[in-house]
Scaffold this motif. Structure first.
Motif, PDB file in Angstrom:
ATOM      1  N   PHE A  71       6.340 -22.660   0.449  1.00 29.67           N
ATOM      2  CA  PHE A  71       6.695 -22.414   1.843  1.00 29.67           C
ATOM      3  C   PHE A  71       5.450 -22.260   2.704  1.00 29.67           C
ATOM      4  CE2 PHE A  71      10.493 -20.027  -0.113  1.00 29.67           C
ATOM      5  CZ  PHE A  71      11.102 -21.226  -0.412  1.00 29.67           C
ATOM      6  N   ILE A  72       4.500 -21.513   2.190  1.00 30.11           N
ATOM      7  CA  ILE A  72       3.297 -21.244   2.979  1.00 30.11           C
ATOM      8  C   ILE A  72       2.510 -22.520   3.221  1.00 30.11           C
ATOM      9  CG2 ILE A  72       1.118 -19.958   2.990  1.00 30.11           C
ATOM     10  CD1 ILE A  72       2.457 -17.774   1.437  1.00 30.11           C
ATOM     11  N   LEU A  73       2.569 -23.472   2.275  1.00 27.45           N
ATOM     12  CA  LEU A  73       1.844 -24.719   2.450  1.00 27.45           C
ATOM     13  C   LEU A  73       2.290 -25.468   3.694  1.00 27.45           C
ATOM     14  CD1 LEU A  73       1.634 -26.032  -1.221  1.00 27.45           C
ATOM     15  CD2 LEU A  73      -0.186 -25.010   0.141  1.00 27.45           C
ATOM     16  N   PHE A  74       3.523 -25.244   4.112  1.00 24.28           N
ATOM     17  CA  PHE A  74       4.016 -25.928   5.297  1.00 24.28           C
ATOM     18  C   PHE A  74       3.287 -25.484   6.564  1.00 24.28           C
ATOM     19  CE2 PHE A  74       8.209 -26.286   2.914  1.00 24.28           C
ATOM     20  CZ  PHE A  74       7.921 -27.576   2.495  1.00 24.28           C
ATOM     21  N   PHE A  75       2.606 -24.348   6.488  1.00 25.65           N
ATOM     22  CA  PHE A  75       2.075 -23.756   7.712  1.00 25.65           C
ATOM     23  C   PHE A  75       0.559 -23.605   7.685  1.00 25.65           C
ATOM     24  CE2 PHE A  75       6.276 -22.149   6.700  1.00 25.65           C
ATOM     25  CZ  PHE A  75       6.966 -22.748   7.728  1.00 25.65           C
ATOM     26  N   LEU A  76      -0.129 -24.386   6.831  1.00 30.34           N
ATOM     27  CA  LEU A  76      -1.581 -24.374   6.833  1.00 30.34           C
ATOM     28  C   LEU A  76      -2.076 -25.116   8.069  1.00 30.34           C
ATOM     29  CD1 LEU A  76      -2.352 -25.111   3.086  1.00 30.34           C
ATOM     30  CD2 LEU A  76      -2.479 -22.925   4.273  1.00 30.34           C
ATOM     31  N   PRO A  77      -3.065 -24.605   8.794  1.00 26.63           N
ATOM     32  CA  PRO A  77      -3.528 -25.256  10.016  1.00 26.63           C
ATOM     33  C   PRO A  77      -4.323 -26.516   9.727  1.00 26.63           C
ATOM     34  CG  PRO A  77      -4.886 -23.354   9.538  1.00 26.63           C
ATOM     35  CD  PRO A  77      -3.772 -23.345   8.521  1.00 26.63           C
ATOM     36  N   LEU A  78      -4.303 -27.429  10.696  1.00 30.44           N
ATOM     37  CA  LEU A  78      -5.123 -28.621  10.590  1.00 30.44           C
ATOM     38  C   LEU A  78      -6.576 -28.298  10.889  1.00 30.44           C
ATOM     39  CD1 LEU A  78      -2.868 -31.156  12.509  1.00 30.44           C
ATOM     40  CD2 LEU A  78      -3.165 -30.977  10.041  1.00 30.44           C
ATOM     41  N   SER A 104      -9.809 -17.624  16.559  1.00 30.26           N
ATOM     42  CA  SER A 104      -8.834 -16.704  15.978  1.00 30.26           C
ATOM     43  C   SER A 104      -8.166 -15.908  17.092  1.00 30.26           C
ATOM     44  CB  SER A 104      -9.513 -15.756  14.990  1.00 30.26           C
ATOM     45  OG  SER A 104     -10.427 -14.905  15.657  1.00 30.26           O
ATOM     46  N   LEU A 105      -7.068 -15.240  16.741  1.00 27.20           N
ATOM     47  CA  LEU A 105      -6.360 -14.447  17.740  1.00 27.20           C
ATOM     48  C   LEU A 105      -7.224 -13.309  18.277  1.00 27.20           C
ATOM     49  CD1 LEU A 105      -3.886 -13.749  19.381  1.00 27.20           C
ATOM     50  CD2 LEU A 105      -2.947 -12.563  17.386  1.00 27.20           C
ATOM     51  N   PRO A 106      -7.945 -12.527  17.436  1.00 24.12           N
ATOM     52  CA  PRO A 106      -8.825 -11.487  18.004  1.00 24.12           C
ATOM     53  C   PRO A 106      -9.893 -12.061  18.933  1.00 24.12           C
ATOM     54  CG  PRO A 106      -8.456 -11.085  15.661  1.00 24.12           C
ATOM     55  CD  PRO A 106      -7.883 -12.427  15.959  1.00 24.12           C
ATOM     56  N   GLN A 107     -10.430 -13.223  18.593  1.00 29.29           N
ATOM     57  CA  GLN A 107     -11.426 -13.834  19.474  1.00 29.29           C
ATOM     58  C   GLN A 107     -10.806 -14.252  20.798  1.00 29.29           C
ATOM     59  OE1 GLN A 107     -12.715 -16.969  16.834  1.00 29.29           O
ATOM     60  NE2 GLN A 107     -14.520 -15.839  16.150  1.00 29.29           N
ATOM     61  N   ALA A 108      -9.595 -14.800  20.737  1.00 33.06           N
ATOM     62  CA  ALA A 108      -8.913 -15.192  21.971  1.00 33.06           C
ATOM     63  C   ALA A 108      -8.654 -13.983  22.859  1.00 33.06           C
ATOM     64  CB  ALA A 108      -7.607 -15.907  21.635  1.00 33.06           C
ATOM     65  N   LEU A 109      -8.228 -12.878  22.251  1.00 33.82           N
ATOM     66  CA  LEU A 109      -7.970 -11.663  23.022  1.00 33.82           C
ATOM     67  C   LEU A 109      -9.253 -11.127  23.648  1.00 33.82           C
ATOM     68  CD1 LEU A 109      -5.492  -9.883  20.579  1.00 33.82           C
ATOM     69  CD2 LEU A 109      -4.930 -10.969  22.755  1.00 33.82           C
ATOM     70  N   GLN A 110     -10.347 -11.168  22.892  1.00 30.82           N
ATOM     71  CA  GLN A 110     -11.621 -10.671  23.407  1.00 30.82           C
ATOM     72  C   GLN A 110     -12.114 -11.531  24.569  1.00 30.82           C
ATOM     73  OE1 GLN A 110     -13.281  -7.865  22.686  1.00 30.82           O
ATOM     74  NE2 GLN A 110     -14.685  -8.441  24.320  1.00 30.82           N
ATOM     75  N   GLN A 111     -12.007 -12.838  24.435  1.00 27.46           N
ATOM     76  CA  GLN A 111     -12.434 -13.716  25.517  1.00 27.46           C
ATOM     77  C   GLN A 111     -11.589 -13.501  26.777  1.00 27.46           C
ATOM     78  OE1 GLN A 111     -13.027 -17.856  24.740  1.00 27.46           O
ATOM     79  NE2 GLN A 111     -13.988 -17.521  22.749  1.00 27.46           N
ATOM     80  N   ALA A 112     -10.289 -13.301  26.586  1.00 31.14           N
ATOM     81  CA  ALA A 112      -9.417 -13.079  27.740  1.00 31.14           C
ATOM     82  C   ALA A 112      -9.792 -11.792  28.462  1.00 31.14           C
ATOM     83  CB  ALA A 112      -7.958 -13.039  27.291  1.00 31.14           C
ATOM     84  N   GLN A 113     -10.104 -10.735  27.704  1.00 28.77           N
ATOM     85  CA  GLN A 113     -10.493  -9.472  28.346  1.00 28.77           C
ATOM     86  C   GLN A 113     -11.791  -9.636  29.123  1.00 28.77           C
ATOM     87  OE1 GLN A 113      -8.615  -6.864  28.376  1.00 28.77           O
ATOM     88  NE2 GLN A 113      -7.140  -7.354  26.797  1.00 28.77           N
ATOM     89  N   THR A 114     -12.643 -10.563  28.689  1.00 29.99           N
ATOM     90  CA  THR A 114     -13.919 -10.795  29.374  1.00 29.99           C
ATOM     91  C   THR A 114     -13.762 -11.736  30.557  1.00 29.99           C
ATOM     92  OG1 THR A 114     -15.103 -10.471  27.275  1.00 29.99           O
ATOM     93  CG2 THR A 114     -16.295 -11.573  29.051  1.00 29.99           C
ATOM     94  N   ASN A 115     -12.896 -12.746  30.416  1.00 25.59           N
ATOM     95  CA  ASN A 115     -12.840 -13.821  31.409  1.00 25.59           C
ATOM     96  C   ASN A 115     -11.806 -13.608  32.503  1.00 25.59           C
ATOM     97  OD1 ASN A 115     -14.756 -15.067  29.796  1.00 25.59           O
ATOM     98  ND2 ASN A 115     -13.290 -16.409  28.779  1.00 25.59           N
ATOM     99  N   ARG A 116     -10.718 -12.898  32.207  1.00 26.20           N
ATOM    100  CA  ARG A 116      -9.637 -12.802  33.190  1.00 26.20           C
ATOM    101  C   ARG A 116     -10.078 -11.996  34.407  1.00 26.20           C
ATOM    102  NH1 ARG A 116      -4.399 -14.144  30.941  1.00 26.20           N
ATOM    103  NH2 ARG A 116      -3.508 -13.256  32.836  1.00 26.20           N
ATOM    104  N   LEU A 117      -9.864 -12.551  35.586  1.00 27.77           N
ATOM    105  CA  LEU A 117     -10.336 -11.922  36.816  1.00 27.77           C
ATOM    106  C   LEU A 117      -9.571 -10.646  37.140  1.00 27.77           C
ATOM    107  CD1 LEU A 117     -10.917 -15.046  39.099  1.00 27.77           C
ATOM    108  CD2 LEU A 117     -12.601 -13.714  37.822  1.00 27.77           C
ATOM    109  N   PRO A 149      -6.083 -22.949  17.954  1.00 26.43           N
ATOM    110  CA  PRO A 149      -5.931 -21.757  17.111  1.00 26.43           C
ATOM    111  C   PRO A 149      -6.431 -22.002  15.694  1.00 26.43           C
ATOM    112  CG  PRO A 149      -3.803 -22.786  17.528  1.00 26.43           C
ATOM    113  CD  PRO A 149      -4.792 -23.479  18.408  1.00 26.43           C
ATOM    114  N   ALA A 150      -7.106 -21.011  15.154  1.00 27.60           N
ATOM    115  CA  ALA A 150      -7.648 -21.133  13.803  1.00 27.60           C
ATOM    116  C   ALA A 150      -6.715 -20.563  12.753  1.00 27.60           C
ATOM    117  CB  ALA A 150      -9.009 -20.424  13.723  1.00 27.60           C
ATOM    118  N   ASP A 151      -5.684 -19.821  13.162  1.00 24.44           N
ATOM    119  CA  ASP A 151      -4.788 -19.157  12.217  1.00 24.44           C
ATOM    120  C   ASP A 151      -3.540 -19.988  11.982  1.00 24.44           C
ATOM    121  OD1 ASP A 151      -6.411 -16.790  11.975  1.00 24.44           O
ATOM    122  OD2 ASP A 151      -5.710 -16.216  13.975  1.00 24.44           O
ATOM    123  N   SER A 152      -2.826 -19.654  10.905  1.00 26.59           N
ATOM    124  CA  SER A 152      -1.513 -20.231  10.630  1.00 26.59           C
ATOM    125  C   SER A 152      -0.449 -19.185  10.906  1.00 26.59           C
ATOM    126  CB  SER A 152      -1.437 -20.687   9.174  1.00 26.59           C
ATOM    127  OG  SER A 152      -1.508 -19.565   8.303  1.00 26.59           O
TER     128      SER A 152
END
Length: 428
Positions: A4-11, A20-33, A227-230
């Motif tokens: 099942f998990i093999l179906f959801f491995l990222p390209l 990654s999701l933490p990186q996306a959240l960190q960038q948003a906190q820095t970039n959002r006006l 996104p880097a995560d599955s």
């Protein structure tokens, strides 16, 4: 479960930069006006206390007045110098009258000052809470956009595998058609399956591209991202901190607003207390017939110090009316906070019910996908040896595709359900 998990491995990312999701959240906190504006608002609130303290520093002013009396003012003495004679008209002063002065004032007692200090402190905390509320909204937006991008990517992967299977079946059907063991109408059905699979892949690819653009917008970055995560990795990550709880920022804001209104009510009462200030001034005055400010012995100094007390006696009932308004506002804040608690309790129950349903669906789809794989494996052998009709084999293939998509949707729904629960609990 490993299948099942093999179906959801990222390209593997190509043009985009994996994030990654933490990186996306960190960038948003820095970039959002809106986050930047919230930080600036908090800094403005902090400066209010500095201004309050500055008002308690000595207020010192210096001045200079250089005057040329082009016509000296006349004064009349009634009855002359004896009081019984004719009126006397006299001129006092000189053509040049220069004044230099320094004045200072220092507050000694003001009952409102301490209350202002407490209000400023609460305003800073309130602005920080407002900033945290903006950050929570940003985190939710970015997380949902990230989940959507991962979901659409893995949905596209399922469509790619469906196209590969449909193309393989069509190649085999071509061979059987040439060998005379397959009807042309059955061959056309395989061609139609491939065309439908390719159409689904194009739509899924378009959805994935749009979700990447939405993620980039939510992060507020000019660079392309992927996104880097599955979904499976996100699911495991979220389950690790699922039990965290906190207090909703909205309730904190209402409580802070209530406390500010209580202090404003006290401040209105303090307006009736006396205000005590000390003051002093030093003057140097010159009288001369010609303008010569540097002439020695022509400047005459004088100075004074004093204590000023200002006691309000009657303000037209403004204080009482204002106090009543602040009491009512504090009651409104208290009622609103209770309403929010009720709303958030209901929201939490609803989110937990939705999450529980999503988890039940996930367990069911796990069983369905395993069963569909087993059925397709058996039916593939039966179809190859000619003991299974084409329609039945295509139904088995379609059942597997549906099971895969249902499983993918179930994982995605669980992630969104967990996100909603965390938001409802105030721990996002």
């Amino acid at each position: 479960m490993k299948l099942f998990i093999l179906f959801f491995l990222p390209l593997i990312a190509t043009a985009q930069s994996p994030i990654s999701l933490p990186q996306a959240l960190q960038q948003a906190q820095t970039n959002r006006l809106e986050v930047t504006n919230g930080q600036l608002q908090a800094q403005i609130a902090e400066s209010d206390e500095a201004r309050r303290r500055a008002r308690w520093q000595p207020q010192v002013n210096a001045g200079a007045d250089f005057r040329w009396n082009t016509q000296i003012q006349r004064n009349v003495i009634k009855g002359g110098f004896t009081g019984n004679g004719p009126d006397q008209v006299l001129r006092f002063g000189t053509p040049i009258n220069n004044v230099l002065n320094v004045q200072a004032e220092q507050k000694i007692y003001d009952a409102q000052s301490r209350i202002d200090h407490d209000i400023n402190r609460l305003n800073v905390t309130s602005q920080q809470a407002a900033l945290e509320r903006v950050k929570v909204d940003v985190r939710q937006q970015v997380t949902e956009a990230y989940y959507q991008a991962v979901f659409n990517r893995e949905k596209r992967q399922l469509s790619e595998r469906a196209v590969e299977r449909a193309r393989g079946y069509l190649d085999q059907a071509q061979t059987r058609l040439q060998a005379g063991t397959l009807l042309e109408s059955d061959f056309n059905r395989f061609a139609l399956d491939l065309s439908n699979a390719e159409l689904t892949l194009r739509n899924d690819s378009r959805d994935y591209k749009l979700s990447l653009d939405n993620l980039r917008y939510r992060i507020s970055t000019p660079d392309a991202v992927e996104p880097a995560d599955s979904l499976a990795a996100l699911f495991a990550q979220f389950r690790a901190d699922e039990g965290a709880t906190g207090e909703r920022v909205e309730i904190q804001q209402e409580e802070l607003a209530r406390q500010v209104n209580v202090l404003n009510e006290r401040k209105e009462q303090a307006r009736l207390n006396p205000v005590v200030s000390a003051y002093g001034a030093y003057f140097a005055q010159q009288f001369a017939d010609t303008f010569n400010p540097f002439a020695s012995g022509t400047w005459l100094p004088y100075n004074y110090v004093g204590l000023k007390i200002n006691v309000p006696l009657f303000d037209g009932r403004q204080t009482r009316l204002n106090r009543q308004d602040y009491v009512r506002r504090a009651q409104i804040n208290q009622n609103t906070a209770q309403r929010l608690r009720n709303d958030f309790d209901y929201e939490t129950r609803q989110a937990r019910n939705t999450l529980e349903q999503a988890r039940e669906n996930l367990v069911e789809t796990q069983r369905n996908i395993a069963q569909a794989q087993n059925i397709l494996t058996v039916d593939r052998v039966r179809f190859d040896v000619g003991t299974l009709l084409l329609a039945d084999f295509r139904n088995s293939e379609y059942a597997l595709q549906q099971a895969e998509n249902n499983y993918l949707r179930a994982v995605y729904d669980v992630l969104l359900g967990q996100l909603q629960v965390k938001r409802a609990l105030g721990s996002l």
